[in-house]
Design a protein around this motif. Sequence first.
Motif, mmCIF file in Angstrom:
data_model
loop_
_atom_site.group_PDB
_atom_site.id
_atom_site.type_symbol
_atom_site.label_atom_id
_atom_site.label_comp_id
_atom_site.label_asym_id
_atom_site.label_seq_id
_atom_site.Cartn_x
_atom_site.Cartn_y
_atom_site.Cartn_z
ATOM 1 N N GLY A 85 0.799 -1.226 0.000
ATOM 2 C CA GLY A 85 0.000 0.000 0.000
ATOM 3 C C GLY A 85 0.826 1.268 0.000
ATOM 4 N N THR B 65 -0.305 5.165 -0.524
ATOM 5 C CA THR B 65 -1.732 5.345 -0.284
ATOM 6 C C THR B 65 -1.935 5.999 1.087
ATOM 7 N N ALA B 66 -3.154 5.936 1.578
ATOM 8 C CA ALA B 66 -3.466 6.582 2.855
ATOM 9 C C ALA B 66 -2.909 5.825 4.062
ATOM 10 N N ARG B 67 -2.335 4.641 3.867
ATOM 11 C CA ARG B 67 -1.785 3.908 5.009
ATOM 12 C C ARG B 67 -0.660 4.741 5.642
ATOM 13 N N THR C 292 6.508 5.760 -4.266
ATOM 14 C CA THR C 292 6.645 4.306 -4.342
ATOM 15 C C THR C 292 7.889 3.760 -3.649
#
Length: 266
Positions: free
Chosen positions: A74, A77-79, A128
Amino acid sequence: MSVTPWISLTTDYGLVDGFVAACHGVIARIAPAARVIDVTHQVPPADVRRGAAVLAQTVPYLPVGVHVAVVDPGVGTARRGVALATPGGLLVGPDNGLLPDAADALGGVTAAVELTEPRWLATRVSATFHGRDVFAPVAARLALGAPLTEAGPPVDPAGLVRLPPPVVARDGEGFTAEVLTVDGFGNVQLAAPAELLDPLPAAVRVSPPAPAPARSAVRGRTFGDAPAGSLVVYVDSAALVAVAVNGGRAADLLGVAPGDLLRVAG
């Protein structure tokens, strides 16, 4: 923390690309005196449960220090990225279930923060590659003794993401347990505590998922307790029930992978 700063790295980056070297380089630029232990970079890609198991089973034997783990499907992302304090050291990585088992193995989370302080991160954070741009620089600063509270705002430890507990079910003749990991030798580690073997006889049956047939095994202490090419069920170095083949690969013989259910019965 000891006079020599220690940092460990556990990732799914592999060794084909320069990802691991980049993390080493970031750490060396910020904390050149730190010593880095590479736990493994061969966690199967995106296999968070495997990474969590390797980390939890390894950190109790490492020097007190900062343990970085990156198995992070993830990423970007928002994690959250988090750092956790425990009585036995610090953990840094994504808040995706990768860290809590290791934190438990080190005595439990005593404090947690979200990694949001820009001065602790790379000038440009890739969407990333948080291992290089977030987790490595944070770990290096923590290894130098910077306060955890400066890395970002506090996080309630109760709100950390945890992986679902693996399946373990006891019955009158034996037990069924989820395959937790398969190591490089093909040994199959089950999510079953050692005491589940206690009531079982010296000869047992190991049943993989249907339609694969059940197979005979001996209950032993080590691999050589079974004849060459035969199955042995034993308690492994992590005090969990495991299945091996003397001179072979149990995972291949049984046709199982992490997440499958395996039954062991008398």
